[in-house]
Design a protein around this motif. Structure first.
Motif, mmCIF file in Angstrom:
data_model
loop_
_atom_site.group_PDB
_atom_site.id
_atom_site.type_symbol
_atom_site.label_atom_id
_atom_site.label_comp_id
_atom_site.label_asym_id
_atom_site.label_seq_id
_atom_site.Cartn_x
_atom_site.Cartn_y
_atom_site.Cartn_z
ATOM 1 N N GLY A 183 0.818 -1.206 0.000
ATOM 2 C CA GLY A 183 0.000 0.000 0.000
ATOM 3 C C GLY A 183 0.849 1.251 0.000
ATOM 4 N N ASP A 184 0.426 2.242 0.794
ATOM 5 C CA ASP A 184 1.204 3.479 0.878
ATOM 6 C C ASP A 184 2.035 3.536 2.155
ATOM 7 N N GLY A 185 2.139 2.416 2.856
ATOM 8 C CA GLY A 185 2.983 2.355 4.045
ATOM 9 C C GLY A 185 2.344 2.881 5.304
ATOM 10 N N ASP A 186 1.015 3.142 5.305
ATOM 11 C CA ASP A 186 0.367 3.736 6.470
ATOM 12 C C ASP A 186 -0.123 2.696 7.471
ATOM 13 N N ILE A 187 0.207 1.419 7.276
ATOM 14 C CA ILE A 187 -0.228 0.366 8.195
ATOM 15 C C ILE A 187 0.519 0.510 9.517
ATOM 16 N N LEU A 188 -0.216 0.488 10.623
ATOM 17 C CA LEU A 188 0.367 0.635 11.950
ATOM 18 C C LEU A 188 0.987 -0.675 12.402
ATOM 19 N N THR A 220 5.686 1.685 23.316
ATOM 20 C CA THR A 220 4.713 2.715 23.676
ATOM 21 C C THR A 220 4.343 3.471 22.408
ATOM 22 N N GLY A 221 3.071 3.425 22.032
ATOM 23 C CA GLY A 221 2.652 4.008 20.767
ATOM 24 C C GLY A 221 2.863 3.031 19.622
ATOM 25 N N CYS A 222 2.882 3.547 18.422
ATOM 26 C CA CYS A 222 3.024 2.678 17.253
ATOM 27 C C CYS A 222 3.766 3.434 16.157
ATOM 28 N N THR A 223 4.097 2.721 15.108
ATOM 29 C CA THR A 223 4.858 3.270 13.994
ATOM 30 C C THR A 223 4.235 2.754 12.708
ATOM 31 N N THR A 224 4.261 3.549 11.650
ATOM 32 C CA THR A 224 3.818 3.016 10.358
ATOM 33 C C THR A 224 5.002 2.338 9.680
ATOM 34 N N TRP A 225 4.687 1.477 8.723
ATOM 35 C CA TRP A 225 5.757 0.802 8.000
ATOM 36 C C TRP A 225 6.565 1.800 7.168
#
Length: 334
Positions: A183-188, A220-225
């Motif tokens: 996709g556009d890399g916005d997956i958490l 803690t928190g998350c990051t997109t690919w």
């Protein structure tokens, strides 16, 4: 106090043993299926197969551990065997996974009391094992704590990418080549260096209020690919283009190669770690993604485990087809 770690040669198990040694524990037994130990002689080593149920149970009964860390349970049958093997321990700490939550959510972050809709065989089997343990806790006071880590990486495991279980992407970035993403890399997603994961596991050890509990062991928190791969670029000192393709089209091209993306990395993952930070106040992730990547890339360079991307052509073929308008996307069905 005797402590047994099953799967102690693996990524998380080995780091648990290292953390125990760092804290001064000296009666540690590593049980693993590998023929030889990766640890120093101060750690007693037993090579065995946990699926040889009676031998496994007998071995643990003979050892009489006070504490057990289990990194080798993958289904309900494994869980039943471990309850028999470790019935007399003071504390039993087992590794589950955030994959038990599934991939269909109406809010984030996911917490331990939220619903479970595992959709991969791995997640389904792990969830079944968790239920066995929690039932044993309720019925007979089996002293279990269930830990649910996110993607746990280290110098032992290497750094995975958004798509597959191989490491040519690192060489591509180093050489300035574009890399393919879903996709556009916005997956958490969530990633944690295994030293932090291991400190979470060891942190609950011996705490009575942690028995019978389930904990997410996550960043803690998350990051997109996309952020993940751009962090890698910063660490490697080379900026490259991210070329996206929808998951459905990736699966049409090569469902075997992109199976990990389809099952896990192509779905949002964001689980809260508040409960573990509350119950083990001194624990929190300490190694940021950039620092962790720097460590891993350096180790992989020294070990020679970064593959030469010029020997693989599938990624260039797909990227070329995308830039030509998708009309001739290759197929790599095996």
């Amino acid at each position: 106090m005797r402590i047994v770690v099953t799967g102690g040669n693996g990524n998380i198990g080995a780091h648990i043993i290292r953390e125990l040694l760092r804290q001064g524990y000296d009666d540690i037994v590593c049980f693993d299926r590998m023929e030889h130990s990766i640890h120093s002689e101060v750690v007693r080593y037993i090579s065995g197969d946990r699926h040889n149920k009676q031998a496994y149970i007998s071995t643990m009964h003979e050892l009489k551990p006070d504490i057990a860390f289990e990194l080798t349970c993958f289904d309900s049958q494994d869980a039943q065997a471990s309850i028999e093997a470790f019935r007399d321990v003071r504390h039993f700490i087992t590794a589950s996974t955030v994959c038990t939550y599934g991939k269909h959510f109406n809010h984030f972050p996911i917490r331990e009391e939220d619903w479970f809709q595992p959709c991969t065989q791995y997640g389904i089997n792990k969830h079944a094992a968790d239920l066995i343990y929690l039932d044993a806790y309720r019925r007979e006071g089996f002293p279990v704590t269930i830990m649910k880590p996110c993607t746990s990486y280290s110098e032992m495991s290497g750094m995975l990418r958004n798509l597959t279980t191989e490491y040519t992407w690192i060489d591509r970035v180093k050489k300035g080549k574009p890399i393919l993403i879903c996709g556009d890399g916005d997956i958490l997603h969530q990633y944690m260096h295994t030293e932090d994961t291991a400190r979470g596991f060891v942190g609950v050890m011996g705490r009575q209020h942690c028995i019978g509990q389930v904990y997410n062991v996550t960043q803690t928190g998350c990051t997109t690919w996309a952020e993940y791969h751009r962090t890698a670029m910063q660490v490697l000192g080379q900026e490259v283009e991210l070329v996206g393709l929808p998951l459905s089209q990736l699966m049409e091209i090569d469902p075997e190669r992109f199976a990990l993306c389809n099952e896990i990395f192509g779905q949002h993952t964001y689980a809260a770690n508040d409960k573990l930070r509350r119950d083990v106040p001194e624990w929190q992730p300490q190694i940021g993604l950039a620092e962790g990547m720097c460590r891993v890339f350096h180790a992989m360079e020294e070990q020679g485990t970064i593959p030469d991307s010029s020997l693989e052509h599938w990624e260039d073929d797909i990227i070329t087809a995308i830039k030509q308008g998708y009309g001739a996307l290759p197929r790599f069905h095996r």
